[in-house]
Design a protein around this motif. Sequence first.
Motif, mmCIF file in Angstrom:
data_model
loop_
_atom_site.group_PDB
_atom_site.id
_atom_site.type_symbol
_atom_site.label_atom_id
_atom_site.label_comp_id
_atom_site.label_asym_id
_atom_site.label_seq_id
_atom_site.Cartn_x
_atom_site.Cartn_y
_atom_site.Cartn_z
ATOM 1 N N PRO A 428 0.804 -1.234 0.000
ATOM 2 C CA PRO A 428 0.000 0.000 0.000
ATOM 3 C C PRO A 428 0.834 1.278 0.000
ATOM 4 N N HIS A 431 1.729 2.298 -3.503
ATOM 5 C CA HIS A 431 0.570 2.918 -4.159
ATOM 6 C C HIS A 431 0.363 4.344 -3.664
ATOM 7 N N ALA A 432 0.465 4.545 -2.347
ATOM 8 C CA ALA A 432 0.236 5.870 -1.770
ATOM 9 C C ALA A 432 1.285 6.869 -2.229
ATOM 10 N N ARG A 434 2.748 7.127 -5.045
ATOM 11 C CA ARG A 434 2.466 7.647 -6.388
ATOM 12 C C ARG A 434 1.414 8.758 -6.343
ATOM 13 N N ALA A 435 0.438 8.644 -5.443
ATOM 14 C CA ALA A 435 -0.638 9.640 -5.369
ATOM 15 C C ALA A 435 -0.281 10.805 -4.459
ATOM 16 N N ALA A 436 0.480 10.534 -3.391
ATOM 17 C CA ALA A 436 0.798 11.586 -2.412
ATOM 18 C C ALA A 436 2.230 11.390 -1.935
ATOM 19 N N LEU A 439 3.258 12.226 1.720
ATOM 20 C CA LEU A 439 2.391 11.688 2.771
ATOM 21 C C LEU A 439 3.160 11.431 4.065
ATOM 22 N N LEU A 483 -6.582 11.774 3.349
ATOM 23 C CA LEU A 483 -5.721 11.453 2.208
ATOM 24 C C LEU A 483 -5.094 10.076 2.392
ATOM 25 N N ALA A 484 -4.636 9.790 3.606
ATOM 26 C CA ALA A 484 -4.000 8.501 3.863
ATOM 27 C C ALA A 484 -4.989 7.361 3.694
ATOM 28 N N GLN A 486 -7.632 7.306 1.833
ATOM 29 C CA GLN A 486 -7.971 7.182 0.409
ATOM 30 C C GLN A 486 -6.940 6.378 -0.355
ATOM 31 N N HIS A 487 -5.686 6.504 0.045
ATOM 32 C CA HIS A 487 -4.614 5.916 -0.763
ATOM 33 C C HIS A 487 -3.874 4.777 -0.068
ATOM 34 N N LEU A 488 -4.324 4.403 1.121
ATOM 35 C CA LEU A 488 -3.677 3.289 1.818
ATOM 36 C C LEU A 488 -4.700 2.193 2.124
#
Length: 491
Positions: A428, A431-432, A434-436, A439, A483-484, A486-488
């Motif tokens: 995860p 993946h995170a 790449r988006a943030a 973070l 945010l976390a 959403q992307h984790l």
Amino acid sequence: MAPFSLESDSVLRFQLPFVEYSGPPRWILWPTWAWRVVAPHPRPRTLNLFQRAVMGLCRAGRQRAEVIGAALHLDKQLAAHILTELAGNGWLDHLGVPTKAGLDALEDDESEPLDEQTVGWVFTDPFTGELWPRFHREELPHAEFELNAARHPVLLSGSVGNPFRDDAFAVSPRAGEPLHSQRPRAEDVLKAVRLHRKHHSWEEEPVASDAPLVRRISFVFDKPTPHFLAARAWRDHRGDWHMDDPFGMGDSPRLRRWVEERFQVQPALRDRLASIVVGAPDSEDLRTLTTQAEWDVETRLTVAIRTRGVLCERLVAMQRALLEAGLDASPADKWDDVAVKAQKAAERLLQDICLARPTRPRLSRDVAMNEALIQALAAAAGFHTPLPPSLTRVRAGKVEHALQSGSGSLRPLLILALLGTSGLPEHPFIHAARAAPDLLHRLNALATLRDEAAHESSNRLRASQAPQGRTELIRQGVETVYLAVQHLPST
């Protein structure tokens, strides 16, 4: 043309019971398939079992109560009561001899009763395929409506001198959405009729007197008619919200659940019922604030967040604290509670990730070596580096404790999760990143805010000199948690 479209006779509006609600209700039009059904039901008998037996003995010349009681194994007083009842109906004379009306009633009752044909309607839900526990044997109650300038339906009722106009929202299937339109089986229709007689809905209310006695089904038509059911959403004075059963059978938790599930695929419906589900946006009532917090969390993360159990609870607690801190009468230190609850939500998120992907810490007692390893893993994952010392210099013992206990504070959990990224491109954190990519920096800043909120320090004193700035930092910390999440993903 779509199977569910607003035409002149497409809306059904049954009589709904009076309820005391807080604020104006909201109306929705829920789609349904209406199936024409032919069902025979036995013609009711004139005499009951005891009356028929006593009338037969009286016809045979045995009119005394004690004789009748002995023959039927009844108490003498009960037999006398039945004789009096029959005489009162005009079926026995003063000597207990059957009258002509009594003989006719007995003869009619002893003959094989003819079945009467009942033609009615049953209803299935197009989204779930479930059959409503309802048998309607009269003409369908078509509602009058018109479309407003925005092409939304407006239900019309009342009289010319006292008209009522209720704005409504039509819940229409999406283009290409699969619908359930299987013809209900005879046994399912019988079950629906029996439930109608025994219950007002799935909620086991008292017997509904308008349901016929049906023991078999003769015929169910092959093709249903699409309709919309007018249903009312309302909020009671305690702050709970309800969906009325569209057939007038009281409250319907089942329809409420269907409506909540529909929020996910039809956001406009969610917006339409926001004032009912959430209540007054500026309310200081704890129940209302909790409902508002749940609504806000689901708005940010969709209703799928409910499946993440304790994490969802932590997020709702964080959002409720944020709402409480924003109230006019809220003390300034309420923002500290927001920071603490935001970190707890982030910690729960990381605990779920670490439990789903367990790893062994590879930290040593050499602080410089550990710091280099953490920086390298963060860079390899795609996060912005260098990471701040407050994160890279977390003691190895705290990371080991987080592994063994399955808990811990935010920074050790971040390091533990980061150690699990090595050699796992589907982790995860990859993946995170790449988006943030920032973070880790943002979560570390949240940990700093929480430390300042939980402990007295010179940093805390300096922060208190600029409360507006600190408030904004805490709001940013809440956004970091969202945010976390959403992307984790946890798995």
